[in-house]
Motif scaffolding. Structure first.
Motif, PDB file in Angstrom:
ATOM      1  N   ALA A 160       6.378   5.874  13.548  1.00 56.19           N
ATOM      2  CA  ALA A 160       5.832   4.532  13.732  1.00 56.19           C
ATOM      3  C   ALA A 160       6.591   3.737  14.777  1.00 56.19           C
ATOM      4  N   LEU A 165       4.498  -2.397  16.971  1.00 59.05           N
ATOM      5  CA  LEU A 165       3.923  -2.870  15.723  1.00 59.05           C
ATOM      6  C   LEU A 165       4.070  -4.378  15.583  1.00 59.05           C
ATOM      7  N   ILE A 169       4.397  -5.974   9.940  1.00 55.62           N
ATOM      8  CA  ILE A 169       4.134  -4.660   9.364  1.00 55.62           C
ATOM      9  C   ILE A 169       5.357  -4.113   8.639  1.00 55.62           C
ATOM     10  N   ILE A 170       6.493  -4.090   9.316  1.00 56.65           N
ATOM     11  CA  ILE A 170       7.725  -3.546   8.737  1.00 56.65           C
ATOM     12  C   ILE A 170       8.478  -4.650   8.011  1.00 56.65           C
ATOM     13  N   TYR A 192      12.229   2.690   8.281  1.00 54.40           N
ATOM     14  CA  TYR A 192      11.329   1.537   8.223  1.00 54.40           C
ATOM     15  C   TYR A 192      10.613   1.541   6.881  1.00 54.40           C
ATOM     16  N   ILE A 194       7.337  -0.167   4.617  1.00 58.35           N
ATOM     17  CA  ILE A 194       6.044  -0.838   4.720  1.00 58.35           C
ATOM     18  C   ILE A 194       5.372  -0.824   3.356  1.00 58.35           C
ATOM     19  N   SER A 258       4.393   7.018   5.385  1.00 60.71           N
ATOM     20  CA  SER A 258       4.911   5.966   6.270  1.00 60.71           C
ATOM     21  C   SER A 258       4.018   5.774   7.495  1.00 60.71           C
ATOM     22  N   TYR A 261       0.619   4.115   6.468  1.00 60.07           N
ATOM     23  CA  TYR A 261       0.721   2.679   6.237  1.00 60.07           C
ATOM     24  C   TYR A 261       0.930   1.926   7.552  1.00 60.07           C
ATOM     25  N   ALA A 262       1.803   2.419   8.397  1.00 61.92           N
ATOM     26  CA  ALA A 262       2.127   1.720   9.640  1.00 61.92           C
ATOM     27  C   ALA A 262       0.929   1.668  10.587  1.00 61.92           C
ATOM     28  N   GLN A 266      -1.638  -1.545  11.130  1.00 67.66           N
ATOM     29  CA  GLN A 266      -1.601  -2.118  12.473  1.00 67.66           C
ATOM     30  C   GLN A 266      -3.002  -2.156  13.080  1.00 67.66           C
TER      31      GLN A 266
END
Length: 309
Positions: A160, A165, A169-170, A192, A194, A258, A261-262, A266
């Protein structure tokens, strides 16, 4: 928070010029399909189940009342059909965040880019991306053959971070706490964290365990396994299992969440992972019938999705 993600995405889109995507960046087949998935926009539903194993696609679609489309290209197998009046798509992603990178970007392109004109569509379509997977627990309290929802994804895979981003997001506060609490080795990938999409999370029964799922870039060393090469940090699993955020503990390992989700969030989509726990790492246990456990999870996910409307 979910509304913030979607609103920020929409604002960002409005600020962009309607650029045309070059053929080297958006690759469309002669049949009008997106490159790797080999799908056209009409072949996907709004509700999309992602699985790693191509063989699991048929296991899920065999529960459909009707099947409209069956497409296969490389490891990406797609079936779209109906349960009652509810249209669903199931796609195999293969293993790893690199494959999720392909799948999420191409699904978004199918939903939100005019593949013939090579420009963004005027209105944004939000997809529900639900990963149905298998996973190994990092705590003895997480039972083998149970189900677990990834309330948070903790990425140690780095994918990610190749993207610009949105700052929402993070969860940077959570990341800082994680790095400081377990003294994360700076030579490894920058972590990271999320959160999943609240609306999808809330749609599943509250009694299903929630946790922080660690997404690793490999199955052996990156998940602390030792065969003939030792992991760099033999205490990695214990360190990870000691972390919790907002009363949610690290619970399990897998290899895709991960990035899902990222990238999904986004791009303005809703994301959730729910896994069958088929191994418990600290207890050294493995499911005696993981196929039955996965089958039960499939029933649960389909029942939940088709009762939402």
């Amino acid at each position: 928070m979910e509304k913030i993600f979607l609103n920020c995405y929409i604002c960002q889109k409005k600020d962009q010029n309607m650029k045309k995507y070059e053929s080297s960046e958006l690759i469309v087949t002669e049949q009008g399909g997106i490159y790797h998935l080999n799908l056209t926009p009409d072949q996907i539903a709004k509700d999309i189940i992602l699985v790693g194993d191509p063989g699991r696609v048929h296991e899920i679609s065999s529960r459909f009342d009707t099947i409209e489309h069956q497409v296969s290209n490389r490891e990406f197998v797609t079936h779209t059909g109906y349960i009652g009046n509810h249209r669903l798509t199931v796609i195999s992603s293969g293993i790893g965040t690199d494959n999720i990178d392909i799948v999420v970007n191409e699904l978004d392109a199918l939903a939100n880019i005019d593949l013939q004109k090579r420009i963004d569509k005027q209105s944004h379509q939000t997809l529900n991306l639900i990963r149905l997977g298998t996973s190994g627990a990092l705590k003895e309290t997480v039972d083998v053959d149970s189900f677990l929802i990834s309330k948070y994804a903790l990425g140690i895979d780095n994918l990610a971070l190749f993207y610009d981003l949105n700052e929402h997001i993070i969860d940077k506060e959570a990341v800082n706490e994680f790095v400081n609490q377990i003294s994360w080795d700076p030579k490894l990938s920058e972590p990271y964290i999320i959160k999943s999409s609240d609306s999808l999370n809330d749609s599943f029964h509250e009694n299903i365990q929630r946790g922080i799922t660690v997404t690793a870039p490999g199955f052996y060393g990156p998940q602390g396994r030792k065969l003939r090469i030792s992991p760099a940090d033999p205490e990695q699993n214990n360190k990870l299992a000691s972390f919790q955020w907002k009363q949610t503990p690290v619970t399990n390992y897998e290899m895709e969440t991960s990035a899902l989700y990222a990238l999904g969030q986004q791009l303005g989509h809703k994301t959730l992972t729910i896994c069958a726990i088929i191994a418990n790492r600290p207890a050294g246990k493995y499911s005696k019938d993981h196929k039955k456990t996965v089958s039960n999870l499939i029933d649960l996910v389909l029942d939940t999705l088709t009762k939402q409307k």
